[in-house]
Design an enzyme around this catalytic site. Structure first.
Site, PDB file in Angstrom:
ATOM      1  N   ASP A  13       0.823  -1.228   0.000  1.00 31.28           N
ATOM      2  CA  ASP A  13       0.000   0.000   0.000  1.00 31.28           C
ATOM      3  C   ASP A  13       0.851   1.270   0.000  1.00 31.28           C
ATOM      4  OD1 ASP A  13      -2.417  -1.598   0.318  1.00 31.28           O
ATOM      5  OD2 ASP A  13      -1.803  -1.842   2.400  1.00 31.28           O
ATOM      6  N   HIS A  41      -4.202  -2.039  -6.525  1.00 28.35           N
ATOM      7  CA  HIS A  41      -3.525  -0.758  -6.665  1.00 28.35           C
ATOM      8  C   HIS A  41      -4.474   0.235  -7.311  1.00 28.35           C
ATOM      9  CE1 HIS A  41      -2.191  -3.181 -10.227  1.00 28.35           C
ATOM     10  NE2 HIS A  41      -2.537  -2.087 -10.884  1.00 28.35           N
TER      11      HIS A  41
END
Length: 429
Positions: A13, A41
């Site tokens: 992340d 993503h």
């Protein structure tokens, strides 16, 4: 020939999709080399926000190839849905290439993933229940079904029957669940395979041919170094190798063809799921960062755990992946904090250590040693150069470079591509 690997340097992340999208402007091929649809993503393209789980960010450029390599474990259902998602948003995915050697995630992998996690009770590792671990287990056990097998009706039927016979024994006798039926899986998944067939090829040939012809290849990792099955916070890790070395195995490319490696990081640290997190914040500062940055998992929607920047983690990630450049995201999130802390080392039972321990017991005993830096109040979301940053923000970036030992090549002050600022223009060499 030029190649760049983009690697998450923390627990995932970090914003890899953003820098990959940015770097892909100069790439001819963008290839993913490990993981599955357990890690998403987020990419902002032409004013639209896209949340992808499997397809590389190169999909948005029709003059480039987007490659899913052999190291990825592929859920055919999820991929078909993701292709339709792109089409519905006006994106033509015909530039996608899928490795015929990639392993396939099937319903029994997902069933077993959930059952195994539930059975662990207090020892849960925070799986996303996407079947990733069980699929990699089958791969290692040499009973996995690959994309090439999925495309052949007779081969797929034979392998599915064999595997179901074994998996149903575990599902029913060990976990007391209903058995899965062949007919509930075969037709649907064979159909998914046929939908994907036009995209399937030997991607090792595609990538090596591109490199041999002088083209630029960008390799995109999922998760991060600290979730690597060998180098991460085991057992609170993923089932593959997000480190840069995973490229050679997961893409079928020799190490001599890898030129540069970009470590992607946030200006702070975040983590989803259980496991060690020495700099974790449990106060209003952590809440402020979480809400300001909307720190919730792309796939799981779980609130991410938040902590100060940890240079011990970054030095470990740099060492095992060989970073040549850093790409820092979310600098703007820290705006408004009077004081910003940076972890320089750990205190382990009275001893100062600078390297990340392998032992969970030692990690639990580690206390972060902080250096405090003054924050800034100025709005930096419109900044276009390093020199435009407030002095305290400049000093913060320089401190991180000093602690990690790698220069920052890009820094971001917001989610849009235009908010990514370049310090070093030589990432491609």
């Amino acid at each position: 020939m030029a190649s760049v690997v983009v690697v998450g340097s923390q627990w995932g992340d970090e914003g890899k999709g953003k820098i990959t999208d940015f770097l892909s402007q100069e790439a001819d091929v963008v290839s993913r080399y490990q993981g599955g649809d357990n890690a998403g993503h987020t990419i902002v393209f032409n004013g639209q926000t896209f949340k992808l789980r499997l397809i590389p960010s190169g999909i948005f450029f029709h003059d480039k190839l987007a490659v899913i390599g052999n190291g990825v474990v592929l859920n055919p259902k999820s991929l078909v849905e993701e292709l339709q998602y792109l089409r519905d948003k006006g994106v033509n995915p015909d530039n996608l290439r899928i490795s015929n050697r990639a392993h396939v995630i099937l319903p029994y992998h997902i069933t077993l993933d959930g059952a195994q996690e539930k059975a662990k009770a207090g020892g849960k590792i925070g799986t996303t229940n996407k079947g990733i671990g069980p699929a990699y287990m089958d791969k290692a056990e040499r009973i996995g079904i690959r994309v090439a097998d999925l495309l052949d009706k007779d081969t797929f039927a034979a392998l599915l029957k064999r595997n179901l016979a074994e998996k149903n024994q575990i599902i029913t006798k060990l976990y007391d669940l209903e058995p899965l039926k062949f007919e509930d899986i075969f037709d649907d998944y064979y159909a998914y395979g046929q939908t994907l067939k036009p995209f399937v090829t030997d991607t090792s040939v595609v990538i090596n041919d591109a490199l041999d012809n002088g083209q630029r290849v960008l390799f995109e990792g999922a998760q991060g170094v600290m979730l690597d099955i060998d180098q991460g916070t085991y057992p609170y890790v993923t089932s593959s190798n997000p480190v840069a070395g995973g490229v050679t195995i997961g893409s079928g490319v020799g190490p001599s063809k890898i030129d540069n490696c970009v470590g992607v990081l946030k200006a702070y640290t975040s983590r989803v799921g259980d496991g060690p997190f020495p700099t974790e914040l449990f106060d209003e500062v952590g809440d402020f960062i979480r809400e300001t940055a909307h720190e919730y998992g792309t796939v799981t929607k779980r609130p991410r755990r938040i902590g100060w920047f940890d240079s011990v983690v970054l030095r470990h990630a740099k060492r095992v992946s060989g970073f040549t450049h850093l790409s820092l995201n979310c600098l703007d999130v820290l705006t408004g904090l009077k004081t910003i802390k940076v972890c320089t080392a750990y205190d382990l039972n009275g001893e100062t250590i600078y390297h990340y321990p392998a032992s969970l017991k030692e990690l639990e005993a580690c206390k972060p040693i902080y250096e405090e830096l003054p924050g800034w109040d100025e709005d930096i979301t419109g900044v276009k150069t390093f020199e435009e940053l407030p002095t305290n923000a400049q000093n913060y970036l320089r401190k991180l470079e000093e602690l990690v030992g790698v220069k920052i090549a890009t820094f971001s002050v917001g989610p849009d591509r235009e908010q990514t600022n370049v310090i070093d223009h030589n990432i491609w060499g």
